[in-house]
Write a protein that holds these residues in place. Sequence first.
Motif, PDB file in Angstrom:
ATOM      1  N   GLU A  15       2.030 -21.082  -3.396  1.00  0.00           N
ATOM      2  CA  GLU A  15       1.650 -20.412  -2.141  1.00  0.00           C
ATOM      3  C   GLU A  15       2.635 -19.309  -1.792  1.00  0.00           C
ATOM      4  N   GLN A  16       3.906 -19.567  -1.980  1.00  0.00           N
ATOM      5  CA  GLN A  16       4.911 -18.547  -1.661  1.00  0.00           C
ATOM      6  C   GLN A  16       4.822 -17.365  -2.612  1.00  0.00           C
ATOM      7  N   ILE A  17       4.566 -17.629  -3.884  1.00  0.00           N
ATOM      8  CA  ILE A  17       4.381 -16.528  -4.845  1.00  0.00           C
ATOM      9  C   ILE A  17       3.160 -15.708  -4.445  1.00  0.00           C
ATOM     10  N   PHE A  18       2.084 -16.383  -4.047  1.00  0.00           N
ATOM     11  CA  PHE A  18       0.874 -15.690  -3.598  1.00  0.00           C
ATOM     12  C   PHE A  18       1.175 -14.826  -2.376  1.00  0.00           C
ATOM     13  N   ARG A  19       1.964 -15.334  -1.447  1.00  0.00           N
ATOM     14  CA  ARG A  19       2.337 -14.550  -0.255  1.00  0.00           C
ATOM     15  C   ARG A  19       3.112 -13.295  -0.645  1.00  0.00           C
ATOM     16  N   GLU A  20       4.042 -13.446  -1.567  1.00  0.00           N
ATOM     17  CA  GLU A  20       4.826 -12.279  -1.991  1.00  0.00           C
ATOM     18  C   GLU A  20       3.942 -11.251  -2.695  1.00  0.00           C
ATOM     19  N   GLN A  21       3.015 -11.724  -3.511  1.00  0.00           N
ATOM     20  CA  GLN A  21       2.098 -10.804  -4.178  1.00  0.00           C
ATOM     21  C   GLN A  21       1.187 -10.124  -3.157  1.00  0.00           C
ATOM     22  N   SER A  22       0.782 -10.858  -2.131  1.00  0.00           N
ATOM     23  CA  SER A  22      -0.040 -10.270  -1.066  1.00  0.00           C
ATOM     24  C   SER A  22       0.751  -9.223  -0.294  1.00  0.00           C
ATOM     25  N   LEU A  23       2.027  -9.510  -0.036  1.00  0.00           N
ATOM     26  CA  LEU A  23       2.881  -8.517   0.636  1.00  0.00           C
ATOM     27  C   LEU A  23       2.974  -7.236  -0.184  1.00  0.00           C
ATOM     28  N   THR A  24       3.150  -7.385  -1.480  1.00  0.00           N
ATOM     29  CA  THR A  24       3.220  -6.205  -2.353  1.00  0.00           C
ATOM     30  C   THR A  24       1.915  -5.418  -2.281  1.00  0.00           C
ATOM     31  N   ALA A  25       0.790  -6.121  -2.371  1.00  0.00           N
ATOM     32  CA  ALA A  25      -0.512  -5.442  -2.307  1.00  0.00           C
ATOM     33  C   ALA A  25      -0.700  -4.743  -0.960  1.00  0.00           C
ATOM     34  N   ASN A  26      -0.342  -5.413   0.130  1.00  0.00           N
ATOM     35  CA  ASN A  26      -0.480  -4.803   1.456  1.00  0.00           C
ATOM     36  C   ASN A  26       0.416  -3.583   1.601  1.00  0.00           C
ATOM     37  N   ARG A  27       1.627  -3.683   1.116  1.00  0.00           N
ATOM     38  CA  ARG A  27       2.547  -2.540   1.205  1.00  0.00           C
ATOM     39  C   ARG A  27       2.029  -1.352   0.398  1.00  0.00           C
ATOM     40  N   MET A  28       1.499  -1.625  -0.776  1.00  0.00           N
ATOM     41  CA  MET A  28       0.926  -0.539  -1.581  1.00  0.00           C
ATOM     42  C   MET A  28      -0.295   0.053  -0.888  1.00  0.00           C
ATOM     43  N   ASN A  29      -1.150  -0.795  -0.320  1.00  0.00           N
ATOM     44  CA  ASN A  29      -2.356  -0.296   0.350  1.00  0.00           C
ATOM     45  C   ASN A  29      -2.017   0.603   1.537  1.00  0.00           C
ATOM     46  N   TRP A  30      -1.125   0.137   2.428  1.00  0.00           N
ATOM     47  CA  TRP A  30      -0.821   0.995   3.582  1.00  0.00           C
ATOM     48  C   TRP A  30      -0.083   2.241   3.147  1.00  0.00           C
ATOM     49  N   ASN A  31       0.750   2.150   2.106  1.00  0.00           N
ATOM     50  CA  ASN A  31       1.450   3.330   1.617  1.00  0.00           C
ATOM     51  C   ASN A  31       0.460   4.352   1.057  1.00  0.00           C
ATOM     52  N   LEU A  32      -0.484   3.895   0.237  1.00  0.00           N
ATOM     53  CA  LEU A  32      -1.434   4.839  -0.355  1.00  0.00           C
ATOM     54  C   LEU A  32      -2.355   5.432   0.708  1.00  0.00           C
ATOM     55  N   THR A  33      -2.695   4.658   1.727  1.00  0.00           N
ATOM     56  CA  THR A  33      -3.482   5.195   2.844  1.00  0.00           C
ATOM     57  C   THR A  33      -2.686   6.282   3.558  1.00  0.00           C
ATOM     58  N   PHE A  34      -1.434   5.988   3.856  1.00  0.00           N
ATOM     59  CA  PHE A  34      -0.562   6.961   4.521  1.00  0.00           C
ATOM     60  C   PHE A  34      -0.413   8.215   3.657  1.00  0.00           C
ATOM     61  N   GLN A  35      -0.210   8.025   2.366  1.00  0.00           N
ATOM     62  CA  GLN A  35      -0.032   9.177   1.468  1.00  0.00           C
ATOM     63  C   GLN A  35      -1.286  10.051   1.443  1.00  0.00           C
ATOM     64  N   GLY A  36      -2.456   9.416   1.492  1.00  0.00           N
ATOM     65  CA  GLY A  36      -3.700  10.189   1.538  1.00  0.00           C
ATOM     66  C   GLY A  36      -3.766  11.068   2.782  1.00  0.00           C
ATOM     67  N   PHE A  37      -3.382  10.508   3.927  1.00  0.00           N
ATOM     68  CA  PHE A  37      -3.343  11.297   5.158  1.00  0.00           C
ATOM     69  C   PHE A  37      -2.317  12.425   5.057  1.00  0.00           C
ATOM     70  N   MET A  38      -1.191  12.138   4.452  1.00  0.00           N
ATOM     71  CA  MET A  38      -0.150  13.159   4.334  1.00  0.00           C
ATOM     72  C   MET A  38      -0.582  14.298   3.401  1.00  0.00           C
ATOM     73  N   ILE A  39      -1.260  13.957   2.320  1.00  0.00           N
ATOM     74  CA  ILE A  39      -1.754  14.997   1.407  1.00  0.00           C
ATOM     75  C   ILE A  39      -2.785  15.869   2.124  1.00  0.00           C
ATOM     76  N   ALA A  40      -3.678  15.234   2.891  1.00  0.00           N
ATOM     77  CA  ALA A  40      -4.676  15.998   3.661  1.00  0.00           C
ATOM     78  C   ALA A  40      -3.983  16.888   4.697  1.00  0.00           C
ATOM     79  N   ALA A  41      -2.969  16.347   5.369  1.00  0.00           N
ATOM     80  CA  ALA A  41      -2.229  17.134   6.360  1.00  0.00           C
ATOM     81  C   ALA A  41      -1.539  18.326   5.701  1.00  0.00           C
ATOM     82  N   PHE A  42      -0.950  18.101   4.534  1.00  0.00           N
ATOM     83  CA  PHE A  42      -0.286  19.196   3.827  1.00  0.00           C
ATOM     84  C   PHE A  42      -1.292  20.285   3.476  1.00  0.00           C
ATOM     85  N   ALA A  43      -2.468  19.892   2.988  1.00  0.00           N
ATOM     86  CA  ALA A  43      -3.495  20.871   2.625  1.00  0.00           C
ATOM     87  C   ALA A  43      -3.970  21.643   3.862  1.00  0.00           C
ATOM     88  N   LEU A  44      -4.132  20.949   4.992  1.00  0.00           N
ATOM     89  CA  LEU A  44      -4.552  21.630   6.222  1.00  0.00           C
ATOM     90  C   LEU A  44      -3.500  22.631   6.694  1.00  0.00           C
TER      91      LEU A  44
END
Length: 176
Positions: A17-46
Motif C-alpha cells: 500500500e505504501q509503495i502504491f501511495r508513493e507511485q500515485s504521488l509520482t503520477a500526480n506530481r507528473m500530471n500537475w506538472n505537465l498540465t502546468f507546463q502546457g499552460f506555460m507553453i500556451a502563455a509563452f506562445a501568446l
Amino acid sequence: MKLRFEQKLAIANTIAEQIFREQSLTANRMNWNLTFQGFMIAAFALVAAAELTQPARIWLEVAICVAGSVVAGVTIVGIRAAQTQSSYLKNEFRRQFMLNEFVKPDFPYPRPFSADRNSKNARFVSISILGVLILMWVSLLSVVVYEHSTSPRPVSNAISIKTTELQTHIEIQKTK
C-alpha cells in the motif's frame, strides 16, 4: 522471532500500500506538472505573438521560462522523494521476506514491485521528461535573451530631440 503467516501478510500489504501511495504521488506530481507546463507553453506562445512593447514582452517571456524551469525542477525533487521512499520500502520488504533479488521470497505471494533494473528504467522516464522540459525552457530563454541583445534599440524622442538640438548648435557654431 518467527512471524506467523497473518503477520507476514499484514506487513506485505502495508508495504504494498505504501509503495502504491508513493507511485500515485509520482503520477500526480507528473500530471500537475505537465498540465502546468502546457499552460506555460500556451502563455509563452501568446506573449510571443502579442503586440507588446519590447521591455514588457521580454520580461514576460523571461518570467514564463523561469517559472517553467523552476516548476519542473521542483517536480524532480518531489519525484526523487517518492522514489527514495519507494526504495526504502522495497528494501524493507526484502529484509522481511527475501535475501536478495534472485532468491524466492519466504512468502507465498509475489513481491509488490519490479526487479531493480526494470524499476530504474521506469524511474528514468519521469526524470528524463522533466529534464527535457528544463532544457526546453532554458533554450527558449536563451533565444529570448539573444534576440533582445541583437535587436536594434528604439531611439526615444527625448534623445533624438537633444541630438537634433546639439547638431543645430554645432552647425550654428560652424557658421560663426
